[in-house]
Design a protein around this motif. Structure first.
Motif, PDB file in Angstrom:
ATOM      1  N   ILE A 128       3.740  -3.188  -4.719  1.00  0.00           N
ATOM      2  CA  ILE A 128       2.684  -2.338  -5.282  1.00  0.00           C
ATOM      3  C   ILE A 128       2.322  -2.849  -6.680  1.00  0.00           C
ATOM      4  O   ILE A 128       3.167  -2.883  -7.574  1.00  0.00           O
ATOM      5  CB  ILE A 128       3.127  -0.858  -5.355  1.00  0.00           C
TER       6      ILE A 128
ATOM      7  N   LYS B 115       0.836  -1.202   0.000  1.00  0.00           N
ATOM      8  CA  LYS B 115       0.000   0.000   0.000  1.00  0.00           C
ATOM      9  C   LYS B 115       0.870   1.251   0.000  1.00  0.00           C
ATOM     10  O   LYS B 115       2.064   1.202   0.313  1.00  0.00           O
ATOM     11  CB  LYS B 115      -0.946   0.016   1.199  1.00  0.00           C
TER      12      LYS B 115
ATOM     13  N   SER C 102      -2.852   4.395  -7.301  1.00  0.00           N
ATOM     14  CA  SER C 102      -3.512   4.870  -6.076  1.00  0.00           C
ATOM     15  C   SER C 102      -3.413   6.383  -5.910  1.00  0.00           C
ATOM     16  O   SER C 102      -3.281   6.884  -4.790  1.00  0.00           O
ATOM     17  CB  SER C 102      -2.921   4.165  -4.849  1.00  0.00           C
TER      18      SER C 102
ATOM     19  N   ASP D 232       1.019   5.422   1.265  1.00  0.00           N
ATOM     20  CA  ASP D 232       0.467   6.430   2.182  1.00  0.00           C
ATOM     21  C   ASP D 232       0.582   7.802   1.525  1.00  0.00           C
ATOM     22  O   ASP D 232       1.617   8.462   1.591  1.00  0.00           O
ATOM     23  CB  ASP D 232       1.218   6.396   3.510  1.00  0.00           C
TER      24      ASP D 232
END
Length: 579
Positions: free
Chosen positions: A489, A459, A508, A461
């Motif tokens: 990722i 993930k 993302s 941030d």
């Protein structure tokens, strides 16, 4: 790619980073003060230097300032030049400029002084080790004052040397560079004259301290830098920052490294004497009332052709435009030098060595070496032959060696390698050059570990990236900018783009950008039948401020394909789409 997280992420990325940098007094770091600053008179010879300058000014003697050719040199000389003009407007004050990127009392400068009526030579940011040259001036009947910060190998027996690196200074601050030392000199004069003028030049001090890569996490330097960028008094510095960033109310120290500092360094490296003189005059408000009629061009949206028009510019606008033109000229020179070296560089060992055919590109060896490091992914030495020596620049690559400079000196085959660990000047005698080249073949890259402040698996941030960029003013010196690692990722292959040597990934709502991507990386990632690939990213937080919404960016230091098998395909959302 090996990754190690420093410490433990406590949920607040900024406090985590500061804890990782071992900031003991957080309040003082966030609010630097001048309460415990170095007393200028604790610097050896400071009182003597101030008294000698004032004596020469009192009797109307000619005082010359020798301007060292880099951002710190121009800053420190400008601080002292403007201070003298402030306390003695009618003084016989002149300045001397180098015609090349040479430092200190060169033979040309000595000849220029000998043919003049100069009584005192004031040298900021250089000459501590010019023992013989200072003695020559002394025996010609001149006084010499050196205000410097470089390591002293052998103190000259004559002349007045004020240097914060000298062992017998009391409670010295070794983090002050030439500009900081110039401020201390002016503070000493303030104390003797009961003035308070030195503070007016903190923006110039900030430019010098940042330009010379000082540790701006140290309180006195930090106070000086922050006060300087919050109270911009120099019209040229302010113009450059406004043109680059628009709003200057939230300027961070590193912003000077992407605006005024590279412009000054380009003029120093490749500018003509007329261009260097214009730069110094603009920095020092010499000819502030002068105007220049300039012809400009603008594209006509209707005809598609360029229309020409004339404008009047003040000296700051004229000098700023000149700096940008010289920077463009320098960039062209770098590209041409790169083209020459692409097929003519010794790349057999762990260190690449390039030899330029002439000294014509001598002023840009460091810039070209930097480009080659990105291209070759290894340390680079770029030199040219000058009077029986190979001289030039070294640029390191920490994934191979922690300090290229130290390695060079440890060979015992160099005349000197001086500067920072991975950015320095070098000189090798011609007789030792072949043996030195053989040594580079023995270098085997050490196992490199990326030490990061945040490591997340699977993930990204986004908020942590934006928080770091919003607090960019905190970073500099030992409080170095953070590295983040996002591994595992999953990226859609059609969300990978290449433009020249720039490689971009989108995932993302974050843009991952690699500048100077190794040749073939794009093809190795995309020339397959996979719809998704899993990537590991390491890079520095940034953001895109264009448009209404801030968009997080990770400027990549490294990336590689994660060979672990994909368990599931990611869900494509609006955030995944390219912005």
């Amino acid at each position: 790619m090996k990754i190690k997280q420093i410490g433990t992420y406590n949920g607040d990325i900024i406090s985590t980073i500061l804890e990782n940098r071992q900031i003991e007094d957080l309040d003082l770091f966030l609010n630097p003060s001048n309460e415990n600053e170095l007393d200028a008179f604790k610097l050896h010879n400071m009182a003597h230097a101030a008294e000698v300058l004032l004596a020469h000014l009192m009797i109307g003697n000619t005082v010359a300032i020798l301007v060292d050719p880099d951002a710190d040199g121009f800053s420190s000389s400008s601080i002292i030049y403007q201070y003298i003009k402030k306390i003695a407007p009618e003084s016989n004050l002149i300045y001397l400029l180098h015609d090349s990127k040479a430092h200190g009392l060169t033979e040309k400068i000595l000849e220029q002084i000998a043919d003049s009526s100069i009584d005192l030579v004031l040298i900021p940011d250089a000459a501590s080790n010019d023992k013989e040259e200072i003695s020559r001036l002394y025996h010609m009947g001149l006084d010499v004052i050196v205000i410097d910060h470089h390591e002293v190998e052998e103190l000259p027996p004559v002349g007045i040397i004020v240097n914060n690196q000298l062992a017998w200074n009391e409670d010295t601050n070794k983090n002050l560079v030439g500009a900081g030392m110039a401020i201390k000199f002016c503070q000493a004069l303030d104390s003797m004259l009961n003035f308070n003028y030195a503070d007016e030049f903190f923006d110039l001090a900030a430019m010098g301290q940042i330009g010379d890569s000082s540790d701006i996490s140290e309180n006195e330097v930090r106070y000086m830098v922050f006060k300087g960028i919050r109270t911009l008094n120099n019209p040229l510095i302010q113009l450059a920052l406004e043109d680059r960033f628009g709003d200057v109310t939230n300027i961070a120290p590193k912003d000077l490294s992407f605006s005024i500092i590279p412009l000054i360094n380009s003029v120093v490296r490749v500018g003509t004497m007329e261009e260097k003189d214009l730069l110094f005059r603009a920095l020092n408000k010499i000819g502030a009332d002068e105007t220049f009629l300039v012809t400009k061009k603008k594209k006509n949206k209707t005809t598609g052709k360029f229309d020409f028009y004339e404008v009047n510019q003040n000296i700051y606008e004229y000098a700023y435009d000149m700096c940008k033109k010289v920077k463009s000229r320098q960039d062209t020179m770098v590209k041409k030098a790169m083209a020459k070296l692409e097929t003519d560089i010794n790349n057999e060992g762990g260190i690449a060595i390039g030899v330029l055919p002439t000294s014509d590109e001598g002023s840009i060896t460091g810039l070209v070496a930097n480009k080659l490091v990105s291209k070759l992914q290894k340390p680079v030495l770029l030199v040219y032959n000058l009077k029986g020596k190979y001289v030039g620049s070294g640029r390191g690559y920490e994934k191979v060696l922690p300090s290229l400079k130290d390695w060079c000196n440890e060979t015992g085959l160099v005349e000197f390698a001086q500067g920072h660990a991975n950015a320095f000047g070098i000189s090798i005698f011609e007789k030792d050059f072949e043996a030195f080249k053989e040594k580079t073949k023995e270098v085997i890259p050490e196992e490199f570990v990326y030490e990061v402040d945040l490591h997340l698996e699977g993930k990204v941030d986004k908020q942590a990236i934006l928080d770091v960029e919003d607090n960019k003013y905190l970073f500099g010196g030992k409080v170095h900018e953070p590295l983040f690692a996002f591994t595992g990722i999953k990226v859609r292959k059609d969300f990978i783009e290449q433009r020249g040597s720039m490689l971009t990934f989108y995932d993302s709502g974050v843009k991952f950008v690699m500048y100077g991507a190794p040749a073939g990386l794009f093809e190795s990632l995309t020339y397959n039948f996979d719809k998704y690939i899993t990537m590991d990213f390491v890079g520095r937080p940034s953001k895109d401020t264009y448009g209404a919404k801030e968009k997080p960016i990770l400027v990549l230091s490294d990336c590689e394909r994660n060979e672990k098998p994909n368990i599931e395909e990611p869900v494509v959302t609006a955030e995944t789409i390219v912005f």
